[in-house]
Design an enzyme around this catalytic site. Structure first.
Site, PDB file in Angstrom:
ATOM      1  N   ARG A 271      25.047  27.663  -5.167  1.00 52.29           N
ATOM      2  CA  ARG A 271      23.696  28.217  -4.963  1.00 52.29           C
ATOM      3  C   ARG A 271      23.297  27.950  -3.516  1.00 52.29           C
ATOM      4  O   ARG A 271      22.960  26.837  -3.144  1.00 52.29           O
ATOM      5  CB  ARG A 271      22.719  27.570  -5.942  1.00 52.29           C
ATOM      6  CG  ARG A 271      21.265  27.843  -5.591  1.00 52.29           C
ATOM      7  CD  ARG A 271      20.305  27.458  -6.686  1.00 52.29           C
ATOM      8  NE  ARG A 271      20.324  26.058  -7.065  1.00 52.29           N
ATOM      9  CZ  ARG A 271      19.726  25.067  -6.408  1.00 52.29           C
ATOM     10  NH1 ARG A 271      19.093  25.306  -5.275  1.00 52.29           N
ATOM     11  NH2 ARG A 271      19.772  23.830  -6.872  1.00 52.29           N
ATOM     12  N   HIS A 275      16.594  26.527  -6.075  1.00 57.44           N
ATOM     13  CA  HIS A 275      16.701  26.776  -7.512  1.00 57.44           C
ATOM     14  C   HIS A 275      15.782  27.922  -7.905  1.00 57.44           C
ATOM     15  O   HIS A 275      16.182  28.847  -8.616  1.00 57.44           O
ATOM     16  CB  HIS A 275      16.340  25.503  -8.273  1.00 57.44           C
ATOM     17  CG  HIS A 275      16.319  25.670  -9.748  1.00 57.44           C
ATOM     18  ND1 HIS A 275      17.469  25.832 -10.497  1.00 57.44           N
ATOM     19  CD2 HIS A 275      15.296  25.711 -10.635  1.00 57.44           C
ATOM     20  CE1 HIS A 275      17.147  25.971 -11.777  1.00 57.44           C
ATOM     21  NE2 HIS A 275      15.844  25.901 -11.877  1.00 57.44           N
ATOM     22  N   TYR A 284      17.122  17.430  -1.241  1.00 59.98           N
ATOM     23  CA  TYR A 284      18.138  16.758  -2.050  1.00 59.98           C
ATOM     24  C   TYR A 284      19.587  17.114  -1.717  1.00 59.98           C
ATOM     25  O   TYR A 284      20.497  16.597  -2.348  1.00 59.98           O
ATOM     26  CB  TYR A 284      17.889  17.013  -3.544  1.00 59.98           C
ATOM     27  CG  TYR A 284      17.822  18.479  -3.954  1.00 59.98           C
ATOM     28  CD1 TYR A 284      18.967  19.235  -4.145  1.00 59.98           C
ATOM     29  CD2 TYR A 284      16.597  19.085  -4.170  1.00 59.98           C
ATOM     30  CE1 TYR A 284      18.905  20.560  -4.527  1.00 59.98           C
ATOM     31  CE2 TYR A 284      16.518  20.423  -4.555  1.00 59.98           C
ATOM     32  CZ  TYR A 284      17.669  21.161  -4.739  1.00 59.98           C
ATOM     33  OH  TYR A 284      17.594  22.486  -5.110  1.00 59.98           O
TER      34      TYR A 284
END
Length: 376
Positions: A271, A275, A284
């Protein structure tokens, strides 16, 4: 309690990913088409022109994704789940399906929806918040997106059992992410599918991040390896290789049609974006990890191959881009021109038959709305 943001956690780069090292690959990152011994025959019919069509699909879907992200940033959509970087996994698998197959997806498979015939305009209403569903599932052979993680694996298995009882040779396919493999629904679906040899393909897009949790925390072993415990054969595939994805999906579908039961595919991809548009992935994950996967870009890979073959000319590239821009414009116009629903339509299509509780709620809600008119 500290407000310090936790240090980014590595999910892994392509070079360090054991699942990717052993994955099926036909088109290398440098654009070379190889003679893959086991699955290469599944895509022997995919010539230059067919690969150009797959390239067109991926470019258009990326453009849809970019435009939808922009619409959300501009306040026209409430939310959007980007698929940037996962185009090959979605296009390669969806183009392996027949029209009578049925797809059950999560909220990120907008590329699958495009291949199934869902119009870009139909993708917009649910994310704009004006409807609970954007299309008739039976008209395109695809259920509307499932937000409850892994629930669609059970839906796909149940539908596949229905196909089996009907004597059909069609198949079902369930799309889900790496995080969904930790849900009980996925395990239950695998149990049922294996027990009854349901004609269903479990297609896991391992994009390495379940929101902010890396796949290394989801599983200490490969996700494809989990299927063996349920008696379901599995394969890991380079999810950024559109040809390899198509090949393994065709093989799994053929097995299902022949009565061989379910299969599990782990498409190892990444990805590239957040998200959802409500997420900030810089909190993160390391920039170096993102850059390493960027070099595995699925569209760049196909373009390198097509350019080396002399078929992706400047003229053809311009045609593809014009097509993508046209689709994006139509989607934007449809989104902005979408009328707000009548507030009272909230009570429509809740039950198949009239229901006293709904009637009572409708009456109370109408009085509530009228109170605002009285205030004016």
């Amino acid at each position: 309690m500290s407000n310090t943001v936790a240090a980014p956690r590595a999910s892994g780069t392509p070079d360090s990913d054991p699942a990717l090292r052993g994955a099926v690959r036909i088109l290398t990152p440098s654009g070379e088409r190889t003679d893959e011994p086991e699955y290469g025959c599944q895509v022997a019919d995919v010539d230059d022109e067919a690969l150009l069509a797959l390239h067109d699909d991926m470019v258009v879907v990326r453009r849809i994704d970019t435009e939808a992200t922009n619409l959300q940033r501009q306040g026209e959509l409430a939310l959007w789940p980007p698929l940037l970087g996962q185009e090959a996994a979605q296009i390669g698998s969806a183009r392996a399906l027949r029209s009578d197959d049925f797809a059950f997806t999560s909220y990120r498979e907008n590329g699958v929806a495009y291949c199934r015939g869902v119009t870009p305009a139909q993708l917009m209403p649910v994310w704009r918040g004006v409807t609970a569903s954007g299309w008739d599932p039976y008209s395109v052979g695809m259920a509307t997106p499932q937000v409850i993680i892994a629930a669609q694996t059970l839906h796909a298995t149940g539908y596949a059992l229905g196909l089996q009882y009907d004597g059909s040779d069609a198949a079902a396919i369930a799309y889900f992410g790496d995080g969904a493999t930790s849900e009980g629904d996925a395990s239950e679906a695998l149990v049922f599918a294996a027990t009854y040899k349901a004609p269903v393909v479990f297609f896991c897009q391992n994009n390495h991040w379940a929101i902010s949790e890396p796949v290394t925390l989801q599983s200490g072993s490969s996700l494809a390896g989990r299927a063996a415990g349920f008696g379901v054969p599995s394969v890991a595939v380079d999810g950024n290789d559109v040809l390899a994805v198509m090949a393994v999906t065709r093989a799994a579908l053929a097995r299902a049609r022949a009565g061989g039961g379910p299969s599990f595919i782990e498409a190892v991809t990444y990805r590239m974006g957040p998200h959802t548009t409500a997420d900030d992935p810089t909190r993160y994950r390391e920039p170096a990890e993102l850059e390493a996967w960027r070099r595995m870009d699925p569209i760049d890979r196909v373009e390198k191959h097509l350019v080396s073959r002399g078929v992706l000319t400047d003229e053809r590239r311009a045609e593809t881009q014009a097509h993508a821009d046209q689709v994006a414009k139509a989607m934007r116009d449809a989104c902005i021109g979408m009328p707000d629903p009548d507030p009272m339509s909230l009570f429509e299509h809740v039950y198949a038959e009239p229901h006293s509780d709904i009637d009572r709620q409708r009456t109370r809600f109408a009085a509530y709305l009228d109170s605002f008119e009285d205030a004016r």
